[in-house]
Write an enzyme that holds these catalytic residues in place. Structure first.
Site, mmCIF file in Angstrom:
data_model
loop_
_atom_site.group_PDB
_atom_site.id
_atom_site.type_symbol
_atom_site.label_atom_id
_atom_site.label_comp_id
_atom_site.label_asym_id
_atom_site.label_seq_id
_atom_site.Cartn_x
_atom_site.Cartn_y
_atom_site.Cartn_z
ATOM 1 N N GLU A 82 101.548 20.718 76.804
ATOM 2 C CA GLU A 82 101.148 21.195 78.123
ATOM 3 C C GLU A 82 101.330 20.039 79.098
ATOM 4 O OE1 GLU A 82 97.176 22.785 78.621
ATOM 5 O OE2 GLU A 82 97.564 23.210 80.745
ATOM 6 N N ASP B 76 95.812 31.472 80.757
ATOM 7 C CA ASP B 76 95.028 30.249 80.538
ATOM 8 C C ASP B 76 93.525 30.509 80.728
ATOM 9 O OD1 ASP B 76 94.602 27.554 80.100
ATOM 10 O OD2 ASP B 76 95.763 26.872 81.834
ATOM 11 N N GLU C 280 101.905 28.790 82.455
ATOM 12 C CA GLU C 280 100.472 29.052 82.246
ATOM 13 C C GLU C 280 99.831 29.449 83.570
ATOM 14 O OE1 GLU C 280 98.120 26.076 80.294
ATOM 15 O OE2 GLU C 280 99.497 25.920 78.597
ATOM 16 N N GLU D 188 92.069 26.020 73.014
ATOM 17 C CA GLU D 188 92.151 24.731 73.713
ATOM 18 C C GLU D 188 90.788 24.046 73.740
ATOM 19 O OE1 GLU D 188 93.406 24.944 77.806
ATOM 20 O OE2 GLU D 188 92.265 26.751 78.190
ATOM 21 N N ASN E 46 101.621 24.473 84.223
ATOM 22 C CA ASN E 46 100.554 25.217 84.904
ATOM 23 C C ASN E 46 101.034 25.626 86.282
ATOM 24 O OD1 ASN E 46 97.991 24.968 83.201
ATOM 25 N ND2 ASN E 46 98.759 22.868 83.235
HETATM 26 P P1 C2E Z 1 93.974 23.580 81.961
HETATM 27 O O1 C2E Z 1 95.312 24.128 82.253
HETATM 28 O O2 C2E Z 1 93.001 24.442 81.247
HETATM 29 O O3 C2E Z 1 94.240 22.209 81.185
HETATM 30 C C1 C2E Z 1 93.407 21.715 80.179
HETATM 31 C C2 C2E Z 1 92.476 20.660 80.685
HETATM 32 O O4 C2E Z 1 91.574 20.309 79.636
HETATM 33 C C3 C2E Z 1 93.177 19.355 81.064
HETATM 34 O O5 C2E Z 1 92.413 18.741 82.111
HETATM 35 C C4 C2E Z 1 93.042 18.532 79.785
HETATM 36 O O6 C2E Z 1 93.145 17.143 79.995
HETATM 37 C C5 C2E Z 1 91.665 18.930 79.345
HETATM 38 N N1 C2E Z 1 91.457 18.791 77.899
HETATM 39 C C6 C2E Z 1 92.397 18.829 76.925
HETATM 40 N N2 C2E Z 1 91.832 18.715 75.697
HETATM 41 C C7 C2E Z 1 90.505 18.625 75.891
HETATM 42 C C8 C2E Z 1 89.384 18.485 74.988
HETATM 43 O O7 C2E Z 1 89.509 18.438 73.770
HETATM 44 N N3 C2E Z 1 88.155 18.432 75.559
HETATM 45 C C9 C2E Z 1 87.975 18.482 76.917
HETATM 46 N N4 C2E Z 1 86.726 18.417 77.371
HETATM 47 N N5 C2E Z 1 89.004 18.609 77.796
HETATM 48 C C10 C2E Z 1 90.245 18.678 77.273
HETATM 49 P P2 C2E Z 1 93.085 18.221 83.442
HETATM 50 O O8 C2E Z 1 94.367 17.518 83.121
HETATM 51 O O9 C2E Z 1 92.038 17.491 84.215
HETATM 52 O O10 C2E Z 1 93.473 19.542 84.195
HETATM 53 C C11 C2E Z 1 92.493 20.400 84.696
HETATM 54 C C12 C2E Z 1 93.089 21.657 85.222
HETATM 55 O O11 C2E Z 1 93.894 21.404 86.375
HETATM 56 C C13 C2E Z 1 94.040 22.338 84.235
HETATM 57 O O12 C2E Z 1 93.283 23.103 83.349
HETATM 58 C C14 C2E Z 1 94.908 23.158 85.159
HETATM 59 O O13 C2E Z 1 94.303 24.382 85.475
HETATM 60 C C15 C2E Z 1 94.974 22.296 86.397
HETATM 61 N N6 C2E Z 1 96.243 21.557 86.402
HETATM 62 C C16 C2E Z 1 96.610 20.446 85.699
HETATM 63 N N7 C2E Z 1 97.882 20.103 85.974
HETATM 64 C C17 C2E Z 1 98.340 21.042 86.840
HETATM 65 C C18 C2E Z 1 99.597 21.256 87.486
HETATM 66 O O14 C2E Z 1 100.582 20.545 87.264
HETATM 67 N N8 C2E Z 1 99.686 22.341 88.330
HETATM 68 C C19 C2E Z 1 98.632 23.192 88.556
HETATM 69 N N9 C2E Z 1 98.800 24.222 89.392
HETATM 70 N N10 C2E Z 1 97.435 23.006 87.965
HETATM 71 C C20 C2E Z 1 97.296 21.958 87.110
HETATM 72 MG MG MG Z 2 96.761 25.044 81.348
HETATM 73 MG MG MG Z 3 93.135 25.915 80.015
HETATM 74 MG MG MG Z 4 90.813 24.703 81.933
#
Ligand code: C2E
Ligand code: MG
Ligand code: MG
Ligand code: MG
Length: 259
Positions: free
Chosen positions: A39, A158, A129, A215, A97
């Protein structure tokens, strides 16, 4: 930008100044442990503020069409990375995403197809996603979502379980995968409720010919329960944290199942 929220202008400038970078988090097959995809997670490294998380900058970018520019930059950068991995014999699926706002940018599926052609990455290798919270939009934007599928890309729902999507409508929507939200998965080995909800989501996914991905896997215990419930794929800190592209390659090469 100091204490204040970033403005769309701050973000536009950050794209131009190359302050964004991508982190890649492994997605593995539950039964074999084989790496099947990553991802793509966007990060903003601000010169003074340090790393700004997507929860801060995505909503700001969504206020203007800047989100489309950002998404294009993200896809381009991830596809470039995919070509470097391919040269090292690593060919895995790339999950991007996208925001609901991106869905009103009608040319996005064509743009992504053109980028895939440019980098010689088959569209089948791309997964889009989209979070469940936006399900209401999704019904009206279903045609647009379907166009990603028609181009050969996969579409993944997602954070399932946190929003209000109608289960009755799910089969009409063009999803190939359901991602079970981390709020259920992380405590699945301790909470009967989380386990029951996860089990139901996996069964629902399979009944609709979709794959399931858990996830937020933070322990071996949680991974064991996903395996027991027949979940197809998993992702989380216990398996692998989001990492830089070269680090992801070394991580993959160090696994017994490589390639
Ligand atoms: P998401 O798509 O549900 O991505 C998963 C989030 O959970 C990511 O946070 C990831 O670092 C975190 N995560 C992964 N494994 C674990 C785990 O074992 N435990 C916990 N507590 N967290 C975990 P991140 O990178 O801060 O991203 C947060 C959200 O921001 C993402 O949720 C997604 O909705 C959005 N996002 C991230 N990158 C993009 C992007 O390029 N474009 C868009 N539109 N949204 C993005
Ligand atoms: Mg995602
Ligand atoms: Mg997610
Ligand atoms: Mg999330």
């Amino acid at each position: 930008m100091t204490e204040r929220q970033p403005t769309p202008r701050d973000i536009a400038r950050a794209i131009d100044r190359d302050e964004f970078h991508l982190a890649y988090q492994p997605q593995v097959e539950v039964t074999s442990g084989r790496l099947c995809g990553v991802e793509v997670l966007a990060r903003w490294r601000h010169p003074r503020l340090g790393v700004v998380p997507p929860s801060i900058f995505v909503p700001v970018a969504e206020q203007t069409r800047l989100i489309d520019r950002l998404t294009e930059w993200i896809v381009r950068t991830a596809l470039q990375q995919a070509t470097e991995w391919r040269d090292a014999r690593l060919e895995i699926s790339i999950a991007i995403n996208i925001s609901p706002a991106n869905l009103t940018f009608f040319e996005l599926p064509d743009l992504l197809t053109d980028l895939c052609a440019k980098f010689e990455v088959p569209p089948q290798q791309l997964t889009i996603e989209i979070t469940e919270g936006t399900a209401q939009h999704m019904v009206s934007l279903m045609d647009n979502l379907s166009r990603f599928r028609l181009k050969g890309m996969k579409v993944s729902l997602d954070d399932f379980g946190t929003g209000y999507s109608s289960i009755a409508r799910l089969h009409q929507l063009p999803f190939s995968e359901i991602k079970i939200d981390q709020s259920f998965v992380s405590d699945i080995h301790r909470s009967r409720d989380s386990r029951a909800v996860t089990k139901a989501i996996i069964e629902l996914a399979h009944a609709l010919d979709m794959t399931s991905l858990g996830e937020g896997v933070e322990s071996q215990e949680a991974l064991d329960v996903l395996a027991e419930l027949g979940c197809d794929k998993a992702q989380g800190h216990y398996i692998g944290r989001p990492m830089a592209g070269d680090e992801l390659l070394r991580w993959a090469q160090s696994r017994p199942s490589f390639p």
